[in-house]
Design an enzyme around this catalytic site. Structure first.
Site, PDB file in Angstrom:
ATOM      1  N   LYS A   1      10.153 -45.927 -20.598  1.00  0.00           N
ATOM      2  CA  LYS A   1       9.106 -46.697 -19.912  1.00  0.00           C
ATOM      3  C   LYS A   1       7.967 -45.777 -19.464  1.00  0.00           C
ATOM      4  CE  LYS A   1      11.940 -48.316 -16.736  1.00  0.00           C
ATOM      5  NZ  LYS A   1      13.262 -47.802 -17.146  1.00  0.00           N
TER       6      LYS A   1
ATOM      7  N   ARG B   1      12.705 -54.897 -10.106  1.00  0.00           N
ATOM      8  CA  ARG B   1      13.938 -54.340 -10.632  1.00  0.00           C
ATOM      9  C   ARG B   1      15.156 -55.157 -10.222  1.00  0.00           C
ATOM     10  NH1 ARG B   1      13.281 -48.506 -11.628  1.00  0.00           N
ATOM     11  NH2 ARG B   1      15.296 -47.594 -12.123  1.00  0.00           N
TER      12      ARG B   1
ATOM     13  N   ARG C   1      16.904 -34.561 -20.428  1.00  0.00           N
ATOM     14  CA  ARG C   1      15.517 -34.586 -19.927  1.00  0.00           C
ATOM     15  C   ARG C   1      15.270 -33.437 -18.952  1.00  0.00           C
ATOM     16  NH1 ARG C   1      13.163 -40.079 -17.611  1.00  0.00           N
ATOM     17  NH2 ARG C   1      14.960 -40.020 -16.205  1.00  0.00           N
TER      18      ARG C   1
ATOM     19  N   ARG D   1      16.042 -33.595 -13.160  1.00  0.00           N
ATOM     20  CA  ARG D   1      16.043 -34.532 -12.040  1.00  0.00           C
ATOM     21  C   ARG D   1      17.465 -34.663 -11.513  1.00  0.00           C
ATOM     22  NH1 ARG D   1      12.928 -40.015 -13.742  1.00  0.00           N
ATOM     23  NH2 ARG D   1      14.708 -40.939 -12.676  1.00  0.00           N
TER      24      ARG D   1
ATOM     25  N   ARG E   1      23.490 -45.223 -13.014  1.00  0.00           N
ATOM     26  CA  ARG E   1      22.210 -45.928 -13.126  1.00  0.00           C
ATOM     27  C   ARG E   1      22.246 -46.966 -14.238  1.00  0.00           C
ATOM     28  NH1 ARG E   1      18.860 -40.907 -14.074  1.00  0.00           N
ATOM     29  NH2 ARG E   1      17.066 -42.269 -14.422  1.00  0.00           N
TER      30      ARG E   1
END
Ligand code: ADP
Ligand code: ZN
Length: 217
Positions: free
Chosen positions: A14, A90, A129, A162, A173
């Site tokens: 996103k 969300r 990531r 992160r 998540r």
């Protein structure tokens, strides 16, 4: 100008899509994740309240998010430039709160772009990531590695992972997405707003499919 909602699980791209579209079309990119991470970095009251929810892979309470978005969505710039909402709504209560804001004059959602990919690919993207601590550029050690290990190509800053991109938190998540966010697909399908895009493809392919479907030249 139009408001587009980007919907899809963590790691689906996103933020990447939003950056590409905003750079080209001048939309505002409103990312609740980025807003919250900035508050955490600044050590604000809001950041302190949000951090524990984010670290565990859960969601920050609806009231907190809705208060942030209520003020952002009223800004003139949103209407003038159009915007991509990345991370809001969300949950169903957030979508209902959004509807109330629209009835009070905030701009309505034009389309919902649903990015889809399988869980295993998402886990790979999340855990690989890395983000530049200085300029926030995003890399992926599996798919788009930096030229030099641990160093940002753009500014030479140090790359970080992160806190919520570790294996266990990323799994949590994905679970939370299935339970709390996926119901929004049905909510917006009932209004005929959802555009489904296969986001396992290359990011440029994803971008061109979205642009074609939304008639963005
Ligand atoms: P993701 O890659 O999981 O989509 P984001 O950067 O959008 O990550 O968000 C990171 C975290 O910020 C989420 O796991 C959640 O704790 C919090 N968050 C972001 N947006 C919302 C929201 N609309 N409602 C509740 N929590 C949110
Ligand atoms: Zn950098």
């Amino acid at each position: 100008m139009a408001i587009y909602v980007l919907l899809g699980p963590p790691g689906v791209g996103k933020g990447t899509l939003a950056e590409m579209l905003c750079a080209h079309f001048g939309f505002l990119h409103i990312s609740t994740g980025d807003i919250l991470r900035e508050e955490v970095r600044r050590g604000s009251e809001l950041g302190r309240r949000a951090q524990s929810f984010m670290d565990s892979g859960g969601l920050v309470p609806d009231e907190t998010i809705c208060a942030i978005m209520a003020s952002r969505l009223q800004e003139d710039e949103v209407r003038r430039r159009g915007c991509l909402l990345d991370g809001f709504p969300r949950t169903l209560p957030q979508a209902e709160a959004f509807d109330r804001l629209v009835s009070q004059g905030a701009p309505a959602v034009e389309r919902v772009v649903l990015l889809q990919a399988g869980d295993e690919l998402l886990m790979q993207r999340l855990t690989a990531r890395r983000v530049c601590g200085a300029c926030r550029a995003v890399f992926n050690v599996l798919f788009t590695p930096p030229r030099q290990d641990g160093v940002c190509d753009k500014c030479g800053g140090a790359l970080e992972q992160r806190g919520d991109d570790t294996e266990a938190t990323a799994r949590a998540r994905l679970r939370v997405y299935g339970q709390q966010t996926e119901p929004l697909v049905r909510f917006y399908d009932q209004r005929g707003l959802v555009l489904r895009v296969d986001a396992s493809q290359d990011k440029h392919e994803v971008r061109s499919q979205v642009c074609a479907a939304l008639h963005l030249a």
